[in-house]
Design a protein around this motif. Sequence first.
Motif, PDB file in Angstrom:
ATOM      1  N   THR A  12       0.807  -1.210   0.000  1.00 52.90           N
ATOM      2  CA  THR A  12       0.000   0.000   0.000  1.00 52.90           C
ATOM      3  C   THR A  12       0.842   1.262   0.000  1.00 52.90           C
ATOM      4  OG1 THR A  12      -0.154  -0.080   2.409  1.00 52.90           O
ATOM      5  CG2 THR A  12      -1.940  -1.100   1.153  1.00 52.90           C
ATOM      6  N   ASP A  38      -0.770  -9.167  12.211  1.00 54.13           N
ATOM      7  CA  ASP A  38      -0.917  -7.713  12.122  1.00 54.13           C
ATOM      8  C   ASP A  38       0.431  -7.009  12.038  1.00 54.13           C
ATOM      9  OD1 ASP A  38      -3.695  -7.841  12.172  1.00 54.13           O
ATOM     10  OD2 ASP A  38      -3.743  -7.791  14.360  1.00 54.13           O
ATOM     11  N   THR A  47      -2.549  -5.369   3.828  1.00 54.75           N
ATOM     12  CA  THR A  47      -3.647  -5.540   4.771  1.00 54.75           C
ATOM     13  C   THR A  47      -3.485  -6.854   5.532  1.00 54.75           C
ATOM     14  OG1 THR A  47      -5.056  -6.659   3.170  1.00 54.75           O
ATOM     15  CG2 THR A  47      -5.217  -4.241   3.276  1.00 54.75           C
ATOM     16  N   SER A  48      -4.104  -6.931   6.688  1.00 58.08           N
ATOM     17  CA  SER A  48      -4.016  -8.145   7.499  1.00 58.08           C
ATOM     18  C   SER A  48      -4.637  -9.345   6.792  1.00 58.08           C
ATOM     19  CB  SER A  48      -4.708  -7.938   8.843  1.00 58.08           C
ATOM     20  OG  SER A  48      -4.026  -6.978   9.607  1.00 58.08           O
ATOM     21  N   SER A  49      -5.714  -9.114   6.065  1.00 60.74           N
ATOM     22  CA  SER A  49      -6.352 -10.226   5.361  1.00 60.74           C
ATOM     23  C   SER A  49      -5.453 -10.766   4.244  1.00 60.74           C
ATOM     24  CB  SER A  49      -7.709  -9.818   4.808  1.00 60.74           C
ATOM     25  OG  SER A  49      -7.572  -8.760   3.900  1.00 60.74           O
ATOM     26  N   ASP A  50      -4.758  -9.867   3.538  1.00 53.65           N
ATOM     27  CA  ASP A  50      -3.811 -10.319   2.513  1.00 53.65           C
ATOM     28  C   ASP A  50      -2.654 -11.093   3.149  1.00 53.65           C
ATOM     29  OD1 ASP A  50      -5.321  -9.209   0.519  1.00 53.65           O
ATOM     30  OD2 ASP A  50      -4.028  -7.454   0.228  1.00 53.65           O
TER      31      ASP A  50
END
Length: 65
Positions: A12, A38, A47-50
């Motif tokens: 990002t 995290d 991102t945490s989900s990625d």
Amino acid sequence: MTGRGTKTYYRTDNGKAISDEDAFTMLMLYKHQNLSVDKIAKRFSITSSDARVILGKGAGGSCCG
């Protein structure tokens, strides 16, 4: 992450793709240094989900290959 059917993840902060070396480093930090998902996500600017998906694939957590 290379291969057929895999998604490319981008940082990002600078928009560069996460390389295989980055994914391997993430996996080693998670398994051997006991860093949380995290903290790894923050370190690699994703991102945490990625991060969870990348770590799952690296650990062999996917159901189909």
